[in-house]
Write a protein that holds these residues in place. Sequence first.
Motif, PDB file in Angstrom:
ATOM      1  N   VAL A 240       0.828  -1.205   0.000  1.00 56.36           N
ATOM      2  CA  VAL A 240       0.000   0.000   0.000  1.00 56.36           C
ATOM      3  C   VAL A 240       0.866   1.261   0.000  1.00 56.36           C
ATOM      4  N   PHE A 241       1.972   1.227   0.733  1.00 59.99           N
ATOM      5  CA  PHE A 241       2.876   2.375   0.812  1.00 59.99           C
ATOM      6  C   PHE A 241       3.490   2.654  -0.563  1.00 59.99           C
ATOM      7  N   HIS A 242       4.024   1.627  -1.204  1.00 61.14           N
ATOM      8  CA  HIS A 242       4.627   1.819  -2.523  1.00 61.14           C
ATOM      9  C   HIS A 242       3.598   2.306  -3.539  1.00 61.14           C
ATOM     10  N   ALA A 243       2.385   1.754  -3.462  1.00 58.62           N
ATOM     11  CA  ALA A 243       1.343   2.182  -4.394  1.00 58.62           C
ATOM     12  C   ALA A 243       0.975   3.645  -4.167  1.00 58.62           C
ATOM     13  N   ARG A 244       0.977   4.071  -2.898  1.00 59.12           N
ATOM     14  CA  ARG A 244       0.665   5.480  -2.604  1.00 59.12           C
ATOM     15  C   ARG A 244       1.754   6.397  -3.130  1.00 59.12           C
ATOM     16  N   VAL A 245       3.008   5.989  -2.985  1.00 58.27           N
ATOM     17  CA  VAL A 245       4.114   6.773  -3.539  1.00 58.27           C
ATOM     18  C   VAL A 245       3.994   6.848  -5.059  1.00 58.27           C
ATOM     19  N   ALA A 246       3.601   5.736  -5.670  1.00 57.44           N
ATOM     20  CA  ALA A 246       3.491   5.677  -7.132  1.00 57.44           C
ATOM     21  C   ALA A 246       2.421   6.616  -7.669  1.00 57.44           C
TER      22      ALA A 246
END
Length: 225
Positions: free
Chosen positions: A75-81
Motif C-alpha cells: 500500500v505504501f509503494h502504491a501510494r508513492v506511485a
Amino acid sequence: MPPEASPDPAARLAELVAVMDRLRSPGGCPWDAEQTHVSLAPYALEEAYELVEAIEAGDRAGLREELGDLLLQVVFHARVAQEHDQDPFDVGDVAQDLVAKLVRRHPHVFADAEHAADDEGRHVAWDRIKRAEKPARVSALDGVPLALGALARTQKLVGRAERAGLAVAPAPAPASDAAGPLGDRLFALVLEARAAGLDAEGELRRTTARWEHAVREAEADAGER
C-alpha cells in the motif's frame, strides 16, 4: 482515532488505503511523506523475511502481524506511485493488474483449456505463459532476481531449467581453483535436495535455528555458573 472496523474485507482494505493516504498527505507524518521507492525497498525485504520466520515458527499471531506489515509495504509503494508525474498508478491499478495476471496464467481454471495432468505440467504451462507475456526475456532463466540468497537463487534457476527441459549438470569448473570444490559441493546439495522434493533454503534455515537455539541455551547455562 482509527475508524470503526468493518466486517467487510474490501471495506477494511479501503480503510487501510485511506489511512496511508492521510499519513502521506500534507499534515500527515513527516517520515512517511519523505519516503521513496528506493528508501522503502529494504523494509520490503525485511518484512518478507519476518513473515517467513513467523511461518516456520508456527506463530499464528506473528503470521497475522507480519502479513499486515508486508501489506503495508504494498500500500505504501502504491501510494508513492500515485505521485509520479509521468506514470502514476495506485493500489487499485496494482490489484487490477494482478487479477488479470492470475486469470491469464490459470487457463485450466478460468478458461476452457484442458486441465494439466499434474503439478509439473501446470508449472510448465505457467512458465510458457510467462515467456509469452515477457518477450524481452531470451532465456528460461531470465527474471530470477540477483538479490535472492545464493541458495534460494540456485534452487530457482535449477527449477526453471528443469521445467524448460534443459539439462541440469554439475556446474562448470571455475577459472581458478579458488573455492571451486566447495561451491561444487554446495551446488550438488541443492540438486540433491530438489530431487528429494526438499527446499534446501528452508532445510538450512531450520537446521541453523536448532543450532542457534542450542548455542543460546549453552551460553545462558554458562552465564549462570
